[in-house]
Design a protein around this motif. Structure first.
Motif, PDB file in Angstrom:
ATOM      1  N   LYS A  95      80.099 -22.502 111.563  1.00 20.41           N
ATOM      2  CA  LYS A  95      80.740 -22.511 109.914  1.00 20.41           C
ATOM      3  C   LYS A  95      81.498 -23.361 109.578  1.00 20.41           C
ATOM      4  N   GLY A  96      81.192 -23.811 108.068  1.00 23.52           N
ATOM      5  CA  GLY A  96      81.544 -24.796 107.009  1.00 23.52           C
ATOM      6  C   GLY A  96      81.102 -25.438 106.148  1.00 23.52           C
ATOM      7  N   LEU A  97      80.723 -26.820 105.912  1.00 23.15           N
ATOM      8  CA  LEU A  97      80.380 -27.262 104.751  1.00 23.15           C
ATOM      9  C   LEU A  97      78.616 -28.311 105.507  1.00 23.15           C
ATOM     10  N   ILE A  98      78.405 -27.404 104.715  1.00 27.84           N
ATOM     11  CA  ILE A  98      76.445 -28.339 105.523  1.00 27.84           C
ATOM     12  C   ILE A  98      77.168 -29.797 104.652  1.00 27.84           C
ATOM     13  N   THR A  99      76.414 -30.587 104.987  1.00 26.14           N
ATOM     14  CA  THR A  99      76.954 -32.200 104.358  1.00 26.14           C
ATOM     15  C   THR A  99      75.751 -33.144 104.517  1.00 26.14           C
ATOM     16  N   GLU A 100      74.751 -32.536 106.147  1.00 18.40           N
ATOM     17  CA  GLU A 100      73.389 -33.103 106.393  1.00 18.40           C
ATOM     18  C   GLU A 100      72.483 -32.967 106.025  1.00 18.40           C
ATOM     19  N   GLY A 101      71.409 -34.024 106.562  1.00 17.63           N
ATOM     20  CA  GLY A 101      69.919 -33.305 106.269  1.00 17.63           C
ATOM     21  C   GLY A 101      69.501 -33.672 104.606  1.00 17.63           C
ATOM     22  N   MET A 102      69.091 -31.763 104.667  1.00 14.72           N
ATOM     23  CA  MET A 102      68.293 -31.414 103.434  1.00 14.72           C
ATOM     24  C   MET A 102      69.566 -30.891 102.060  1.00 14.72           C
ATOM     25  N   PHE A 137      86.891 -26.284 100.561  1.00 12.28           N
ATOM     26  CA  PHE A 137      86.970 -27.596 101.926  1.00 12.28           C
ATOM     27  C   PHE A 137      87.276 -28.581 101.840  1.00 12.28           C
ATOM     28  N   PRO A 138      88.098 -29.565 102.808  1.00 13.40           N
ATOM     29  CA  PRO A 138      89.070 -31.009 102.115  1.00 13.40           C
ATOM     30  C   PRO A 138      88.405 -31.945 101.739  1.00 13.40           C
ATOM     31  N   GLU A 139      86.461 -31.357 102.635  1.00 19.09           N
ATOM     32  CA  GLU A 139      86.040 -32.746 102.442  1.00 19.09           C
ATOM     33  C   GLU A 139      84.424 -32.545 101.351  1.00 19.09           C
ATOM     34  N   PHE A 140      85.429 -31.311 100.398  1.00 18.85           N
ATOM     35  CA  PHE A 140      83.787 -30.738  99.026  1.00 18.85           C
ATOM     36  C   PHE A 140      84.225 -32.606  98.099  1.00 18.85           C
ATOM     37  N   LYS A 190      80.984 -34.281  97.004  1.00 16.61           N
ATOM     38  CA  LYS A 190      80.431 -33.859  95.376  1.00 16.61           C
ATOM     39  C   LYS A 190      79.731 -35.694  95.150  1.00 16.61           C
ATOM     40  N   LYS A 191      80.506 -36.289  94.988  1.00 16.27           N
ATOM     41  CA  LYS A 191      80.132 -37.465  94.977  1.00 16.27           C
ATOM     42  C   LYS A 191      78.684 -38.419  95.039  1.00 16.27           C
ATOM     43  N   ARG A 192      78.650 -37.377  96.079  1.00 14.20           N
ATOM     44  CA  ARG A 192      77.390 -38.492  96.868  1.00 14.20           C
ATOM     45  C   ARG A 192      76.498 -37.899  96.324  1.00 14.20           C
ATOM     46  N   SER A 193      76.834 -36.225  96.078  1.00 13.93           N
ATOM     47  CA  SER A 193      75.819 -35.342  96.064  1.00 13.93           C
ATOM     48  C   SER A 193      75.113 -35.206  94.403  1.00 13.93           C
ATOM     49  N   TRP A 194      73.962 -34.556  94.182  1.00 16.53           N
ATOM     50  CA  TRP A 194      74.066 -33.621  92.995  1.00 16.53           C
ATOM     51  C   TRP A 194      73.699 -32.613  93.072  1.00 16.53           C
ATOM     52  N   LEU A 195      74.355 -31.828  92.067  1.00 13.04           N
ATOM     53  CA  LEU A 195      74.114 -30.303  91.746  1.00 13.04           C
ATOM     54  C   LEU A 195      72.814 -29.004  92.103  1.00 13.04           C
TER      55      LEU A 195
END
Length: 207
Positions: free
Chosen positions: A128-135, A189-192, A196-201
């Motif tokens: 559970k948590g933030l998904i920041t890898e892969g796609m 989530f603290p890493e959001f 957010k800075k390295r991804s677009w909506l």
């Protein structure tokens, strides 16, 4: 009286193949263009049910009032029937090059939509948590990105402006609202912020 949100979406998907076949019969249009459209949109609806069976999004289990489901989901989604209606009723013809462009964007869209949904389902199942890898590494909504690209390819196939207006409207008034709600949830989530800075909506941020 309430039912699941998935019911109205699934009814829409279920009707795709019979509606396209009905239009082909009604307008006596059994051209290669009509059959290609049937294969594309029909395949998407079948893949949708496989996804629903194998890796269903929990959001589809939400109970909503029947009238809200009919008017805010099913009737809104009937806008997706406009592209096949135009293509079949107006006997639209397409060159091999044009069809290849449609197929190119359709395949890209299908890939992003279903592969990212699979990644999301199995990642959250075991962690559970933030998904920041892969796609999800460069776009926070690769599934919506793929779905929009896929529908835009079908709109392109119709060679008419109206399906584009419908898809853009659906994106702005439905998808964008959902994506912003998702961002608001993920902000816990603290890493959001770094994510957010390295991804677009919606669109992948490659640079």
């Amino acid at each position: 009286m309430k039912s699941t949100r998935a019911l109205y979406i699934n009814i829409h998907k279920l009707l795709i193949i019979p509606i396209v076949l009905g239009l082909m019969s009604l307008y006596d249009n059994f051209s290669i263009e009509a059959y290609i459209y049937l294969a594309l949109h029909g395949t998407y609806s079948l893949l949708w049910f496989l996804k629903f069976y194998w890796f269903r999004d929990e959001g589809f289990r939400v109970q909503i009032p029947v009238l809200k489901g009919v008017f805010s989901i099913f009737l809104v989604m009937t806008g997706y029937y406009v592209a096949p209606f135009i293509l079949i009723s107006q006997q639209v013809k397409a060159s091999p090059m044009f069809i290849s462009v449609v197929l190119f964007f359709y395949i890209i869209g299908i890939f992003f939509h279903f592969v990212s949904d699979i990644q999301k389902y199995y990642t959250l199942k075991y962690k559970k948590g933030l998904i920041t890898e892969g796609m999800f590494s460069r776009t926070r909504n690769p599934n919506y990105f793929g779905e929009i690209i896929m529908y835009l390819s079908l709109a392109l196939f119709s060679k008419h402006w109206l399906p584009f207006v419908i898809i853009v409207s659906f994106t702005v008034f439905v998808f964008l609202k959902i994506m912003k709600q998702k961002d608001a949830f993920l902000s816990q989530f603290p890493e959001f912020e770094a994510y957010k800075k390295r991804s677009w909506l919606l669109f992948p941020k490659f640079f």
